[in-house]
Design a protein around this motif. Structure first.
Motif, short mmCIF file in Angstrom:
data_model
loop_
_atom_site.label_atom_id
_atom_site.label_comp_id
_atom_site.label_asym_id
_atom_site.label_seq_id
_atom_site.Cartn_x
_atom_site.Cartn_y
_atom_site.Cartn_z
N GLN A 53 42.64 37.84 32.97
CA GLN A 53 42.30 37.90 34.40
C GLN A 53 43.53 38.08 35.29
O GLN A 53 43.44 38.66 36.35
CB GLN A 53 41.57 36.62 34.81
N PRO A 58 40.39 41.34 40.95
CA PRO A 58 39.00 40.88 41.07
C PRO A 58 38.07 42.03 41.46
O PRO A 58 38.46 42.91 42.22
CB PRO A 58 39.06 39.86 42.21
N HIS A 81 31.80 31.66 43.89
CA HIS A 81 32.09 30.33 43.37
C HIS A 81 31.06 29.35 43.95
O HIS A 81 29.87 29.55 43.75
CB HIS A 81 33.53 29.93 43.65
N ASP A 101 42.02 34.60 46.14
CA ASP A 101 41.86 35.23 44.83
C ASP A 101 42.45 34.40 43.70
O ASP A 101 42.24 34.72 42.53
CB ASP A 101 42.53 36.61 44.82
N ARG A 107 43.43 33.75 38.28
CA ARG A 107 42.97 34.78 39.21
C ARG A 107 41.46 34.90 39.10
O ARG A 107 40.91 34.86 38.00
CB ARG A 107 43.62 36.10 38.82
N ARG A 108 40.80 35.06 40.22
CA ARG A 108 39.35 35.06 40.15
C ARG A 108 38.81 36.39 39.65
O ARG A 108 39.44 37.43 39.83
CB ARG A 108 38.71 34.60 41.46
N ASP A 133 39.17 23.22 44.25
CA ASP A 133 38.34 24.43 44.30
C ASP A 133 37.21 24.27 45.32
O ASP A 133 36.48 25.24 45.58
CB ASP A 133 37.75 24.76 42.92
N SER A 281 33.59 32.87 38.67
CA SER A 281 34.80 33.27 39.40
C SER A 281 36.06 32.82 38.69
O SER A 281 36.95 33.61 38.40
CB SER A 281 34.78 32.66 40.82
N PHE A 282 36.16 31.52 38.42
CA PHE A 282 37.34 30.95 37.77
C PHE A 282 36.92 30.27 36.47
O PHE A 282 35.87 29.63 36.43
CB PHE A 282 37.98 29.88 38.66
#
Ligand SMILES: [Zn+2]
Length: 326
Positions: A53, A58, A81, A101, A107-108, A133, A281-282
């Motif tokens: 990632q 993204p 997210h 991001d 990195r997402r 987060d 996302s993460f």
């Protein structure tokens, strides 16, 4: 002598049985894998995902403005997210804003999708807990202005001074009203701390957002717990925004839900529509980024409730009205 159980004891017994059954199902799913050094395999896979990632930009969707809906409706827009925008006829509410991001060097996979004009038009921001987060200072500084920020107990000091009109601590059971919106804080089973070096004991909440009879439940960060049944019985949410990721290794289920836990929570709540959040996302757990959604779809198909699952793409909106959804 056999004594009959009181209603309260009977309820506690049923909740414990359900939690034990969930534990059993999770163990059955991973038993073979853990016996074959799954721990090591999962950490290597996690590192590979994170590394891949870092060099991949993204994915991005083009943000579109979300108009205010008609009377008795709430527009639910997935930003990414755990960030969701709820738009009522007279107000805009945003949950756990994370617009950047990167998160702790990760990195997402897909960028947050929120139109700048809508971001500038927020009235209420809901923070579920102080994990980084969910309570992101960089995102909050971008959104500063006339919005009121609602935070769990002992979290206001983290947001004071960022430039918002009001920062209000809400404990479970307390409510806040703005225009046509009523927000009620509810309990969550999660850790509230900011991180390893935060010694303060901070709260963690979910929120019910109600407008003209339609209601949306944002669970925040939470494990499966007995509170879902109580929230359902007392507050009857139409839509449940439930987190479904961060469940590997299994110890994480003490604070997070798997898709299997989330479907049980949805059943306990008696809600009509399940909108998953907090995935994709993460990599916050060791499970692959795409696994939570695949597993959730499979469970809903197996149980014949796929029509009650609404997986929203980034920037996508669904319309909710009291007792139903579109
Ligand atoms: Zn958390």
């Amino acid at each position: 002598m056999h004594m009959p159980l009181s209603a309260d004891q009977d309820w506690q017994r049923r909740v414990m049985e359900r939690a034990k059954e969930l534990d059993h199902q999770h163990r059955r799913r991973t038993r073979g894998l853990w016996q074959s050094t799954l721990g090591l395999a999962l950490s290597l896979r996690f590192l590979r995902t994170a590394a891949r990632q870092l060099v991949t930009a993204p994915r991005r969707s083009e943000p579109r403005r979300v108009g205010h809906p008609g009377p008795g409706q709430i527009a639910v827009t997935f930003v990414g997210h755990a960030t969701v925008m709820l738009t009522t006829p007279l107000a805009r509410v945003l949950t756990d804003p994370y617009l950047g991001d990167f998160f702790l060097g990760l990195r997402r996979a897909e960028g947050a999708c929120l139109h700048p004009a809508d971001a500038a038009d927020l009235n209420v921001i809901l923070i579920s807990h102080a994990h980084r987060d969910r309570l992101d200072l960089t995102s909050l500084r971008r959104l500063k202005g006339r919005a009121a920020v609602l935070v769990p107990p002992r979290c206001a000091s983290l947001v004071d001074g960022l430039g918002f009109a009001r920062v209000i601590e809400l404990a479970p059971g307390q409510s806040f009203e703005y225009a046509d919106v009523e927000v009620t804080a509810v309990a969550a089973r999660h850790e509230g701390g900011r991180g390893l070096f935060d010694s303060a004991w901070r709260g963690a909440c979910g929120y019910i957002v109600r407008s003209a009879g339609a209601s949306v439940y944002f669970a925040g960060g939470t494990a499966y717990f007995s509170g879902f049944e109580e929230i359902g019985r007392r507050l009857h949410p139409d839509v449940a925004l439930l987190p479904v990721a961060g469940y590997q290794p299994p110890a994480l289920r003490a604070i997070n839900m798997s898709p299997l836990d989330a479907v049980q929570a949805f059943t306990d709540l008696g809600a009509k529509l399940l909108v998953p959040v907090g995935y994709g996302s993460f990599p916050l757990g060791y499970e692959p980024l795409g696994e939570p959604l695949r597993w959730l779809r499979q469970i809903c198909a197996d149980r014949g409730i796929s029509d009650q699952l609404a997986v929203l793409g980034h920037g996508e909106t669904c319309l909710v009205r009291a007792g139903s959804q579109e």
